[in-house]
Design a protein around this motif. Sequence first.
Motif, mmCIF file in Angstrom:
data_model
loop_
_atom_site.group_PDB
_atom_site.id
_atom_site.type_symbol
_atom_site.label_atom_id
_atom_site.label_comp_id
_atom_site.label_asym_id
_atom_site.label_seq_id
_atom_site.Cartn_x
_atom_site.Cartn_y
_atom_site.Cartn_z
ATOM 1 N N ASP A 61 0.826 -1.212 0.000
ATOM 2 C CA ASP A 61 0.000 0.000 0.000
ATOM 3 C C ASP A 61 0.859 1.260 0.000
ATOM 4 O O ASP A 61 0.522 2.251 -0.659
ATOM 5 C CB ASP A 61 -0.934 0.003 1.212
ATOM 6 C CG ASP A 61 -2.021 -1.063 1.109
ATOM 7 O OD1 ASP A 61 -2.397 -1.405 -0.029
ATOM 8 O OD2 ASP A 61 -2.480 -1.558 2.154
ATOM 9 N N LYS A 64 2.376 1.799 -3.484
ATOM 10 C CA LYS A 64 1.404 2.287 -4.469
ATOM 11 C C LYS A 64 0.967 3.724 -4.199
ATOM 12 O O LYS A 64 0.327 4.340 -5.061
ATOM 13 C CB LYS A 64 0.166 1.385 -4.480
ATOM 14 C CG LYS A 64 0.419 -0.007 -5.025
ATOM 15 C CD LYS A 64 -0.879 -0.762 -5.267
ATOM 16 C CE LYS A 64 -1.780 -0.795 -4.070
ATOM 17 N NZ LYS A 64 -3.028 -1.537 -4.295
ATOM 18 N N ARG A 92 7.915 -2.776 -10.710
ATOM 19 C CA ARG A 92 6.534 -2.698 -11.194
ATOM 20 C C ARG A 92 6.532 -2.686 -12.719
ATOM 21 O O ARG A 92 7.422 -2.124 -13.358
ATOM 22 C CB ARG A 92 5.811 -1.471 -10.644
ATOM 23 C CG ARG A 92 6.243 -0.148 -11.228
ATOM 24 C CD ARG A 92 5.385 0.997 -10.695
ATOM 25 N NE ARG A 92 5.868 2.278 -11.193
ATOM 26 C CZ ARG A 92 5.442 3.458 -10.749
ATOM 27 N NH1 ARG A 92 4.544 3.513 -9.782
ATOM 28 N NH2 ARG A 92 5.924 4.582 -11.254
ATOM 29 N N TYR A 117 2.384 -8.996 -6.397
ATOM 30 C CA TYR A 117 1.063 -8.413 -6.176
ATOM 31 C C TYR A 117 0.486 -8.105 -7.558
ATOM 32 O O TYR A 117 1.001 -7.244 -8.274
ATOM 33 C CB TYR A 117 1.154 -7.148 -5.334
ATOM 34 C CG TYR A 117 1.708 -7.394 -3.947
ATOM 35 C CD1 TYR A 117 0.860 -7.661 -2.873
ATOM 36 C CD2 TYR A 117 3.081 -7.370 -3.713
ATOM 37 C CE1 TYR A 117 1.370 -7.899 -1.599
ATOM 38 C CE2 TYR A 117 3.600 -7.610 -2.443
ATOM 39 C CZ TYR A 117 2.740 -7.872 -1.393
ATOM 40 O OH TYR A 117 3.247 -8.110 -0.137
ATOM 41 N N ILE A 119 -2.555 -6.820 -9.895
ATOM 42 C CA ILE A 119 -3.726 -5.946 -9.853
ATOM 43 C C ILE A 119 -4.390 -5.960 -11.225
ATOM 44 O O ILE A 119 -3.813 -5.520 -12.217
ATOM 45 C CB ILE A 119 -3.327 -4.509 -9.472
ATOM 46 C CG1 ILE A 119 -2.551 -4.515 -8.150
ATOM 47 C CG2 ILE A 119 -4.552 -3.619 -9.377
ATOM 48 C CD1 ILE A 119 -1.897 -3.202 -7.819
ATOM 49 N N LYS A 124 -9.862 -7.500 -7.148
ATOM 50 C CA LYS A 124 -9.032 -7.279 -5.976
ATOM 51 C C LYS A 124 -7.579 -7.651 -6.270
ATOM 52 O O LYS A 124 -7.283 -8.460 -7.137
ATOM 53 C CB LYS A 124 -9.552 -8.113 -4.796
ATOM 54 C CG LYS A 124 -10.875 -7.631 -4.226
ATOM 55 C CD LYS A 124 -11.258 -8.447 -2.998
ATOM 56 C CE LYS A 124 -12.548 -7.937 -2.386
ATOM 57 N NZ LYS A 124 -12.936 -8.723 -1.181
ATOM 58 N N GLN A 125 -6.711 -7.055 -5.518
ATOM 59 C CA GLN A 125 -5.281 -7.353 -5.609
ATOM 60 C C GLN A 125 -5.013 -8.773 -5.114
ATOM 61 O O GLN A 125 -5.568 -9.210 -4.115
ATOM 62 C CB GLN A 125 -4.554 -6.329 -4.742
ATOM 63 C CG GLN A 125 -3.084 -6.530 -4.565
ATOM 64 C CD GLN A 125 -2.538 -5.430 -3.684
ATOM 65 O OE1 GLN A 125 -2.383 -4.302 -4.119
ATOM 66 N NE2 GLN A 125 -2.285 -5.739 -2.434
ATOM 67 N N THR A 126 -4.167 -9.505 -5.831
ATOM 68 C CA THR A 126 -3.831 -10.878 -5.460
ATOM 69 C C THR A 126 -2.357 -10.965 -5.102
ATOM 70 O O THR A 126 -1.513 -10.401 -5.796
ATOM 71 C CB THR A 126 -4.133 -11.849 -6.620
ATOM 72 O OG1 THR A 126 -5.452 -11.606 -7.109
ATOM 73 C CG2 THR A 126 -4.052 -13.287 -6.142
ATOM 74 N N HIS A 127 -2.057 -11.681 -4.021
ATOM 75 C CA HIS A 127 -0.678 -11.791 -3.527
ATOM 76 C C HIS A 127 -0.180 -13.227 -3.668
ATOM 77 O O HIS A 127 -0.857 -14.176 -3.281
ATOM 78 C CB HIS A 127 -0.625 -11.362 -2.054
ATOM 79 C CG HIS A 127 0.723 -11.523 -1.423
ATOM 80 N ND1 HIS A 127 0.896 -11.885 -0.100
ATOM 81 C CD2 HIS A 127 1.982 -11.385 -1.936
ATOM 82 C CE1 HIS A 127 2.183 -11.953 0.176
ATOM 83 N NE2 HIS A 127 2.867 -11.655 -0.922
ATOM 84 N N TYR A 161 3.349 -5.725 -9.177
ATOM 85 C CA TYR A 161 4.400 -5.246 -8.282
ATOM 86 C C TYR A 161 5.130 -6.478 -7.756
ATOM 87 O O TYR A 161 4.502 -7.416 -7.276
ATOM 88 C CB TYR A 161 3.813 -4.462 -7.110
ATOM 89 C CG TYR A 161 3.322 -3.078 -7.458
ATOM 90 C CD1 TYR A 161 4.117 -1.956 -7.229
ATOM 91 C CD2 TYR A 161 2.058 -2.888 -8.009
ATOM 92 C CE1 TYR A 161 3.662 -0.681 -7.545
ATOM 93 C CE2 TYR A 161 1.598 -1.617 -8.336
ATOM 94 C CZ TYR A 161 2.406 -0.523 -8.094
ATOM 95 O OH TYR A 161 1.956 0.743 -8.411
#
Length: 216
Positions: A61, A64, A92, A117, A119, A124-127, A161
């Motif tokens: 976060d 970004k 990125r 990460y 996007i 939603k963002q996936t990790h 990212y």
Amino acid sequence: MKSILNKRMAFMLLLLIQCGTTWSQDTLSTYLITSDTTIEYKFSKAQYQILPDKTGELSIDEVKSDIYAKQFFTKGKSPTNIDTNVNTNWYRYTVKNTLAKEFSVMLHTNQDYSDFYVIRDGQKQTHYKNGWLIPWKDKDGLEGDNLIPLTLAAGEQAVIYNRIENRRPDTQYSFEVKLFNAERYVFKLFKERQGYFDFPFIILSIFAGFCLLGGL
């Protein structure tokens, strides 16, 4: 009259500062997947950016946020006031599937610790995480090869990212951003490992042949 001139000068100064800030930002080009026959997709320097993380404590976060988003730079163009000799770096990049079909790639870094990460638009963002020093049970994707599968719909674009951390600093200059064609890479692994399984059989067959010849 004097106050009007002062306001105009202040406005012009602000405009110049803003323009200077804009010009100092490197343009990030999107990597376009245009072929499904290539096994490896290598990014040029203009297609990814780097942010050194001196403390190793930045979160996704924070990275970004506007404060840090403007500090990313192109490889080989690091600002003089930023220490690049660090153990942790953020990368990125943006990738787009221009094919008229769904297509799967593999994310790969080959580092000690790696966090991805992903996007996607409207999602939603996936990790995901992998890396040579991460316990096997905690890895995502293909554990032994440190690969993360990513499927993109036709025309879909994703921002990625990638946080990498190594025991030795200053790895950004030897690091390359690249993707693998998932289908072709898995087939390549299968062929390579099939060879491993065939080798003992070949040796055993040769030994059996000598035994038979000796018996004759």
